[in-house]
Design a protein around this motif. Structure first.
Motif: not given
Length: 376
Positions: A217-233
Motif C-alpha cells: 500500500a505504501r509503495d502505491n500511495l503518495p509518499p506523504d501518506s500517513e499509515f497507522t497499523a493496529v494489532d493485538l499481538s
C-alpha cells in the motif's frame, strides 16, 4: 517490447517464488512425517500432511497459483497498482541467506504445528496469555495450531513464510486485490486536493499482522501518506516495524515517515471519529465471532471520513466459488473455531448496519475483497 520483457520478468520471478514455497512444503511435510514416525504419534484418520500431499491437491494448488498470478499481472499491466516492490530488489528480506533462514524456521514450526494438529487436544487449541484482561476470549485460541497462536515471536517470525507455503506463493497476489479500491480512492482524492491546504492521505490497517500488505500500500500511495497499523499481538507489531523499515530502506525519499504502531483491538479503536480516509482489514473476520465482526465494522465505519473507504479482504464464503462449497468448512480443522459460522455470515449486513454502502466485490483464488463507502 518493454511490456513483454516486464511480463517475462514477472512470470520468471513468480514461478521461482512458487518453486521455493513448494520446496518448503515438501521439506516441512517430510520432516513432520519423520517426526511422527520417530515419536510413534497416532496418525489419526485425517492426517493433514498426507491429505495435502496427493497429486490432485498439488496440481490444483499449482493451477490456483498460476491463475492468481495471471490476475495479479493483469492488474499491474492495466495500471491498477505497481508491480511488487521486492520483485527486482535484493534487500535484508530478499536474499539467499534470508530464504535459507526462513526455510529453517518454517520446517521447525511445521513439525510443531502438524503434531498439534494431529493430536488436536484442548491444550493444543489454547494460547497461553498472561495479560488476560487486555485480550478478548476469542484471542486465546492457538489459531492454525501455531506456536501459542498469535502470541509468540516464533509464529510472528514464520507467519509470512507459512501462509505463502500453504498457498504455494499466491498469498501476496491475493492480498493485493485490496490495492485496487485503495489506489483508486487515493487517486480520486489526489485529484481533489490542490494548493497549500492539501492534507496527507490517512490510512489505517486493522489487525495488520506482520504489515506485509502495508508495504504494498505504501509503495502505491503518495509518499506523504500517513499509515497507522493496529494489532493485538506485540510480536506481530514488531514484524510490522521490521517490514516498514525494510521498505523505507528501498526508497530514495528519506523523508518518508515510519508507520504509526498502535497496540489495540479492532472492536475498540483508539481514534477520533472520521480520522482516516481509508481503513483496511485483512483476514480477520474468519477468526472472530459474528457479534465481534459487527462491532469491528461499526468501529471502522466510525473512524472513516465521509466519502472514505472501508476495505475488507478475507477468505471466500459459500457461494463465492460454489465448486468449493462442500469442502470449504474443512479449514475449521486447523483450529479455526469461528470458520464455519464465517462462511455462512452475510458480511455486507454488518457494514450496512454501520451506515456504509457496499460498492465492489473482487474474487481472486481463495480470497475476496469487499469495498464499502461512507456517504458524504
Amino acid at each position: 517490447a518493454a511490456g513483454e520483457n516486464d511480463e517475462s520478468q514477472y512470470w520468471l520471478r513468480h514461478i521461482s517464488r512458487t518453486g521455493y514455497f513448494f520446496a518448503n512444503a515438501a521439506l516441512g511435510s517430510v520432516a513432520s512425517l519423520v517426526q511422527q514416525k520417530l515419536h510413534s504419534d497416532a496418525e489419526g484418520e485425517d492426517n493433514f500432511v498426507k491429505a495435502m500431499a496427493t497429486s490432485g491437491v498439488i496440481l490444483r494448488l499449482l493451477s490456483e497459483a498460476a491463475l492468481s498470478y495471471e490476475q495479479d499481472y493483469d492488474n499491474i499491466k492495466n495500471g491498477k497498482y505497481k508491480e511488487p516492490h521486492d520483485m527486482y530488489t535484493i534487500n535484508a528480506q530478499n536474499n539467499p541467506l534470508s530464504f535459507g533462514r526462513q526455510t529453517a524456521r518454517f520446517v521447525a514450526e511445521a513439525m510443531g504445528t502438524m503434531a498439534r494438529r494431529n493430536r488436536a487436544s484442548e491444550e493444543d487449541k489454547r494460547a497461553r496469555i498472561r495479560a488476560g484482561g487486555l485480550y478478548p476470549e476469542y484471542y486465546h485460541t492457538a489459531f492454525h495450531y501455531q506456536t501459542n497462536g498469535w502470541m509468540s515471536r516464533e509464529s510472528a517470525n514464520v507467519y509470512e513464510t507459512s501462509t505463502e507455503t500453504l498457498f504455494l506463493g499466491r498469498q501476496d497476489a491475493m492480498q493485493r486485490t485490496a490495492l485496487v479500491p485503495l489506489v483508486a480512492h487515493a487517486r480520486q482524492q489526489s485529484g481533489r486536493r490542490h494548493g497549500t491546504g492539501r492534507t496527507p492521505l490517512r490510512v489505517l490497517e486493522v489487525a495488520c499482522g506482520t504489515g506485509r500488505f502495508m508495504t504494498f500500500a505504501r509503495d502505491n500511495l503518495p509518499p506523504d501518506s500517513e499509515f497507522t497499523a493496529v494489532d493485538l499481538s506485540p510480536f506481530y507489531l514488531q514484524k510490522v516495524k521490521e517490514n516498514d523499515r525494510n521498505w523505507r530502506s528501498l526508497q530514495r525519499d528519506r523523508s518518508i515517515k515510519p508507520v504509526q504502531i498502535v497496540h489495540a483491538k479492532g472492536e475498540d479503536l483508539p481514534f477520533a471519529e472520521e480520522h482516516f480516509d481509508a481503513v483496511v482489514c485483512m483476514y480477520l473476520y474468519h477468526e472472530i465471532p459474528r457479534e465481534v465482526r459487527a462491532q469491528i465494522a461499526a468501529e471502522m465505519a466510525r473512524v472513516t471520513k465521509k466519502g472514505g473507504r472501508v476495505i475488507l479482504t478475507d477468505s471466500l464464503q459459500k457461494g463465492d466459488r460454489p465448486v468449493n462449497d462442500n469442502t470449504m468448512g474443512n479449514f475449521e480443522k486447523m483450529n479455526e473455531p469461528f470458520y464455519r459460522d464465517y462462511i455462512e455470515d452475510f458480511l455486507p449486513r454488518h457494514f450496512e448496519d454501520a451506515g456504509l454502502e457496499c460498492l465492489t466485490k473482487t474474487v481472486l483464488s481463495s480470497t475476496k475483497t469487499l469495498t464499502f463507502g461512507k456517504p458524504l
